[in-house]
Design an enzyme around this catalytic site. Structure first.
Site, mmCIF file in Angstrom:
data_model
loop_
_atom_site.group_PDB
_atom_site.id
_atom_site.type_symbol
_atom_site.label_atom_id
_atom_site.label_comp_id
_atom_site.label_asym_id
_atom_site.label_seq_id
_atom_site.Cartn_x
_atom_site.Cartn_y
_atom_site.Cartn_z
ATOM 1 N N ASP A 285 0.760 -1.358 0.046
ATOM 2 C CA ASP A 285 0.125 -0.045 -0.030
ATOM 3 C C ASP A 285 0.829 1.164 -0.056
ATOM 4 O O ASP A 285 0.392 2.294 0.082
ATOM 5 C CB ASP A 285 -1.029 0.040 1.317
ATOM 6 C CG ASP A 285 -2.206 -0.981 1.005
ATOM 7 O OD1 ASP A 285 -2.348 -1.441 0.100
ATOM 8 O OD2 ASP A 285 -2.673 -1.279 2.083
ATOM 9 N N HIS B 268 29.154 3.513 -3.726
ATOM 10 C CA HIS B 268 27.533 3.814 -3.550
ATOM 11 C C HIS B 268 26.967 3.653 -2.350
ATOM 12 O O HIS B 268 25.784 2.995 -2.298
ATOM 13 C CB HIS B 268 26.879 3.228 -4.526
ATOM 14 C CG HIS B 268 27.151 4.030 -6.019
ATOM 15 N ND1 HIS B 268 26.785 3.574 -7.203
ATOM 16 C CD2 HIS B 268 27.611 5.328 -6.366
ATOM 17 C CE1 HIS B 268 26.967 4.299 -8.273
ATOM 18 N NE2 HIS B 268 27.726 5.513 -7.246
ATOM 19 N N ASP C 90 28.647 12.541 -0.643
ATOM 20 C CA ASP C 90 28.035 12.718 -2.229
ATOM 21 C C ASP C 90 26.505 12.873 -2.230
ATOM 22 O O ASP C 90 25.846 12.194 -1.972
ATOM 23 C CB ASP C 90 28.515 11.583 -2.788
ATOM 24 C CG ASP C 90 28.280 11.732 -4.391
ATOM 25 O OD1 ASP C 90 27.311 12.592 -4.868
ATOM 26 O OD2 ASP C 90 28.521 10.857 -5.225
ATOM 27 N N ASP D 115 25.208 17.692 -8.360
ATOM 28 C CA ASP D 115 25.843 16.256 -7.819
ATOM 29 C C ASP D 115 27.328 16.741 -7.156
ATOM 30 O O ASP D 115 27.992 16.992 -8.002
ATOM 31 C CB ASP D 115 26.222 15.300 -9.041
ATOM 32 C CG ASP D 115 26.687 14.202 -8.655
ATOM 33 O OD1 ASP D 115 26.799 13.804 -7.638
ATOM 34 O OD2 ASP D 115 26.990 13.431 -9.729
ATOM 35 N N HIS E 258 36.811 4.290 -11.133
ATOM 36 C CA HIS E 258 35.472 4.631 -11.777
ATOM 37 C C HIS E 258 35.953 5.961 -12.716
ATOM 38 O O HIS E 258 37.292 6.100 -12.707
ATOM 39 C CB HIS E 258 34.517 5.407 -10.862
ATOM 40 C CG HIS E 258 34.909 6.292 -10.040
ATOM 41 N ND1 HIS E 258 34.958 7.770 -10.149
ATOM 42 C CD2 HIS E 258 35.140 6.256 -8.532
ATOM 43 C CE1 HIS E 258 35.488 8.419 -9.159
ATOM 44 N NE2 HIS E 258 35.397 7.713 -8.091
ATOM 45 N N HIS F 247 30.483 12.536 -15.587
ATOM 46 C CA HIS F 247 29.415 12.033 -16.430
ATOM 47 C C HIS F 247 28.508 13.131 -16.848
ATOM 48 O O HIS F 247 28.664 14.161 -16.230
ATOM 49 C CB HIS F 247 28.406 10.975 -15.560
ATOM 50 C CG HIS F 247 28.044 11.420 -14.280
ATOM 51 N ND1 HIS F 247 27.122 12.437 -14.069
ATOM 52 C CD2 HIS F 247 28.519 11.144 -13.008
ATOM 53 C CE1 HIS F 247 27.117 12.489 -12.573
ATOM 54 N NE2 HIS F 247 27.953 12.071 -12.122
ATOM 55 N N HIS G 272 23.063 11.047 -13.705
ATOM 56 C CA HIS G 272 23.655 10.571 -14.892
ATOM 57 C C HIS G 272 23.012 10.826 -15.960
ATOM 58 O O HIS G 272 22.284 10.049 -16.323
ATOM 59 C CB HIS G 272 24.108 8.921 -14.677
ATOM 60 C CG HIS G 272 25.025 8.841 -13.404
ATOM 61 N ND1 HIS G 272 25.208 7.483 -13.240
ATOM 62 C CD2 HIS G 272 25.624 9.487 -12.587
ATOM 63 C CE1 HIS G 272 25.897 7.645 -12.015
ATOM 64 N NE2 HIS G 272 26.328 8.675 -11.702
ATOM 65 N N GLU H 227 34.889 14.356 -11.223
ATOM 66 C CA GLU H 227 34.894 13.910 -9.835
ATOM 67 C C GLU H 227 36.155 12.404 -9.704
ATOM 68 O O GLU H 227 35.561 11.522 -9.436
ATOM 69 C CB GLU H 227 33.427 13.174 -9.476
ATOM 70 C CG GLU H 227 32.934 12.206 -10.698
ATOM 71 C CD GLU H 227 31.681 11.558 -10.203
ATOM 72 O OE1 GLU H 227 31.637 11.095 -9.124
ATOM 73 O OE2 GLU H 227 30.637 12.013 -11.029
ATOM 74 N N TYR I 20 40.693 5.300 -3.567
ATOM 75 C CA TYR I 20 39.950 4.397 -2.509
ATOM 76 C C TYR I 20 40.852 3.431 -2.178
ATOM 77 O O TYR I 20 41.221 2.544 -3.125
ATOM 78 C CB TYR I 20 38.541 4.057 -3.248
ATOM 79 C CG TYR I 20 37.727 4.938 -3.550
ATOM 80 C CD1 TYR I 20 36.742 5.750 -2.860
ATOM 81 C CD2 TYR I 20 37.976 5.144 -5.109
ATOM 82 C CE1 TYR I 20 36.282 6.513 -3.611
ATOM 83 C CE2 TYR I 20 37.165 6.190 -5.734
ATOM 84 C CZ TYR I 20 36.467 6.918 -4.788
ATOM 85 O OH TYR I 20 35.756 7.897 -5.360
ATOM 86 N N ARG J 149 36.673 11.395 -2.381
ATOM 87 C CA ARG J 149 36.152 11.907 -3.874
ATOM 88 C C ARG J 149 36.064 13.446 -3.748
ATOM 89 O O ARG J 149 35.531 13.803 -2.816
ATOM 90 C CB ARG J 149 34.877 11.207 -4.341
ATOM 91 C CG ARG J 149 34.553 11.497 -5.414
ATOM 92 C CD ARG J 149 33.554 10.456 -6.019
ATOM 93 N NE ARG J 149 32.285 10.196 -5.472
ATOM 94 C CZ ARG J 149 31.952 8.955 -4.620
ATOM 95 N NH1 ARG J 149 33.062 8.033 -4.604
ATOM 96 N NH2 ARG J 149 31.047 9.050 -3.977
ATOM 97 N N GLU K 171 33.869 16.201 -6.048
ATOM 98 C CA GLU K 171 33.315 16.288 -7.328
ATOM 99 C C GLU K 171 32.500 17.510 -7.310
ATOM 100 O O GLU K 171 32.024 18.230 -6.622
ATOM 101 C CB GLU K 171 32.110 15.173 -7.111
ATOM 102 C CG GLU K 171 31.037 15.249 -8.217
ATOM 103 C CD GLU K 171 30.017 14.115 -8.375
ATOM 104 O OE1 GLU K 171 29.630 13.693 -7.062
ATOM 105 O OE2 GLU K 171 29.682 13.786 -9.383
HETATM 106 N N1 GLY Z 1 26.178 10.542 -7.148
HETATM 107 C C1 GLY Z 1 26.475 9.637 -8.152
HETATM 108 C C2 GLY Z 1 27.772 10.145 -8.761
HETATM 109 O O1 GLY Z 1 28.501 10.972 -8.475
HETATM 110 O O2 GLY Z 1 28.013 9.799 -10.029
HETATM 111 MN MN MN Z 2 28.528 12.260 -10.160
HETATM 112 MN MN MN Z 3 28.073 12.366 -7.018
#
Ligand code: GLY
Ligand code: MN
Ligand code: MN
Length: 455
Positions: free
Chosen positions: A41, A245, A262, A273, A352, A356, A363, A386, A390, A408, A410
């Site tokens: 629900d 993540h 983040d 972001d 990574h 993006h 993204h 970014e 790590y 990181r 960004e």
């Molecule tokens: N927050 C996801 C990224 O930085 O791509």
């Molecule tokens: Mn990002």
């Molecule tokens: Mn991010």
């Protein structure tokens, strides 16, 4: 702060532009996102499909847009929920058929419940259907049902569309270049998100939990006029910072650890972001600082490559070169830098990519390669930069002092005519600036502690 929205005529311009790109004698069909259930629900908060919203500005669930270029009675059709006073008492207001035309500019609107009877008539005798296949598999069947309906009338002289064309490809190319109106919204999302990160830096301290820091971020987003986060905030302290993540956000912040945040707000369906990483107690340790300054140098080198004429991968290549050289200098990698880059020896520490596209989706859409080559950057494109580092806890061959450090940094960057603009530059990111902000916030906090209690 006053609210900003896109003008209705911007949505109309987008539809016109799409229709100009569609071949003659074709139809476009676009569904908004389905409502998803969270548990019994209980629904997840509804968020329209970005392509659908981009072309319609229509925010309600259960809606479908059909564009029929050249249709004498009107080219822009919306199928929507009808007004229903009893249902509206339970679930909120609806624009209805009248609102779809009066407020959202549809030439014609129909009840969503009648769609199976109406759409086959709109696609018969058309050559092509522009449709985003496989995006919502639950509705692909419905569209195929419409085609079957038309086919069953073939003996009556009706022709069936011979081609399905990916509608999303056309829309995504349009979305890649942001208009002045879109940039106003993205700047607002960036501004509010920047203020939230600054606030997090000011309030974080040992003993708080990660989700209490998340609460500060969300509070700042909403107070700043952003109803929602653009994605689940990542608030990872200590070893949680090396999980890319991590969204559990459950652990207590410990003295001596870093905190990686983040998080980004969504403003009028446009995302920011930002990531910042800072010490919970306000002072970087020497190994933390060594890695941090390397990530920052990589980020600055990458941002310097964001300019028209450069290709998509140049910022990433710049970041990788700096990181690899730095890892050698710090003793985390051994060998010659060009060879280590070629062999991707940095990957255990930097797994990574450097960014993006950013827009309505965090993204965002748009191809990164065109005809097999990296896309060339153009003014109006927006992207993140970014890089990160790590070090897994227990990483083999890595001295213990580096273990469990995740960093990181960004920012959101707009390609301009002669270079780029960092939309999120308001959040401190040098070691000196971060330590200064945290020291003055700490001073305020300890002064408060010494004030006599009221009563
Ligand atoms: N927050 C996801 C990224 O930085 O791509
Ligand atoms: Mn990002
Ligand atoms: Mn991010």
């Amino acid at each position: 702060m006053i609210g900003l929205t896109l003008e209705r005529k911007e949505f109309a311009r987008r539809r016109k532009s799409l229709m100009r790109q569609m071949d003659e004698n074709s139809v476009a069909i676009l569904f908004t996102a389905p409502v998803r259930m969270r548990n019994r629900d209980v629904e997840y908060a509804f968020r329209p499909d970005s392509d659908f919203y981009y072309l319609t500005g229509f925010p309600e669930p259960e809606a479908v847009m059909v564009l029929v270029p050249g249709r004498p009675e009107g080219e822009y059709l919306l199928f929507v929920r009808e007004r229903d006073l009893a249902k509206e008492v339970w679930n909120g207001r609806r624009a209805g058929l009248e609102g779809a035309c009066a407020d959202y500019g549809a030439d014609d609107a129909f009840p969503i419940g009648d769609i199976d009877d109406i759409v086959p008539g709109l696609i018969e005798n058309r050559d092509r259907v522009f449709y985003a296949m496989g995006v919502y598999p639950e509705v692909d069947q419905q569209v195929m049902g419409w085609v079957s309906r038309v086919r069953s009338r073939a003996r009556a002289g009706v022709s069936v569309p011979g081609e399905f064309v990916a509608l999303d490809q056309l829309v995504h190319e349009m979305r890649l270049i942001k208009s002045a109106g879109e940039l106003r919204l993205m700047r607002r999302a960036a501004e509010v998100t920047a203020a939230a990160h600054l606030r997090a830096m000011q309030v974080a301290r040992p003993g708080m939990t990660e989700y209490q820091v998340e609460a500060e971020l969300v509070h700042a987003f909403m107070s700043g006029g952003c109803r929602a986060s653009a994605y689940a905030p990542i608030v990872g302290s200590g070893e949680n910072g090396v999980i890319l993540h991590y969204t559990e956000n459950r652990d207590p912040l410990r003295d001596g650890d870093l905190l990686l945040i983040d998080a980004g707000a969504e403003y009028e369906y446009y995302a920011a972001d930002i990531t910042r990483t800072f010490p919970v107690n306000g002072r970087f340790t020497s190994p933390q600082r060594g890695l941090y300054e390397l990530v920052l140098e990589a980020q600055e080198a990458a941002i310097a490559k964001v300019r028209p004429g450069n290709h998509w991968n140049e910022p990433h290549e710049a970041a990788v070169a700096v990181i690899t050289r730095g890892l050698v200098d710090l003793g985390l990698l051994k060998g010659r830098v060009p060879r280590l880059v070629k062999e991707e020896a940095y990957k255990p520490f930097y797994m990574h990519r450097t960014g993006h596209w950013l827009g309505m989706d965090v993204h965002d859409v748009g191809d990164y390669k065109v005809d097999g080559e990296w896309r060339v950057l153009e003014p109006g494109m927006t992207m993140t930069v970014e890089p990160g580092l790590y070090v897994a806890p227990g990483a083999r061959g890595v001295p213990r002092r580096w273990w469990g450090i995740g960093i990181r940094i960004e920012d959101d960057v707009l390609v301009t005519r002669d270079g780029c603009e960092v939309l999120t530059r308001a959040v401190p990111k040098t070691v000196a600036d971060i330590e200064a902000v945290m020291a003055s916030a700490g001073a305020v906090a300890s002064e408060r502690k010494h004030l006599p209690r009221e009563g």
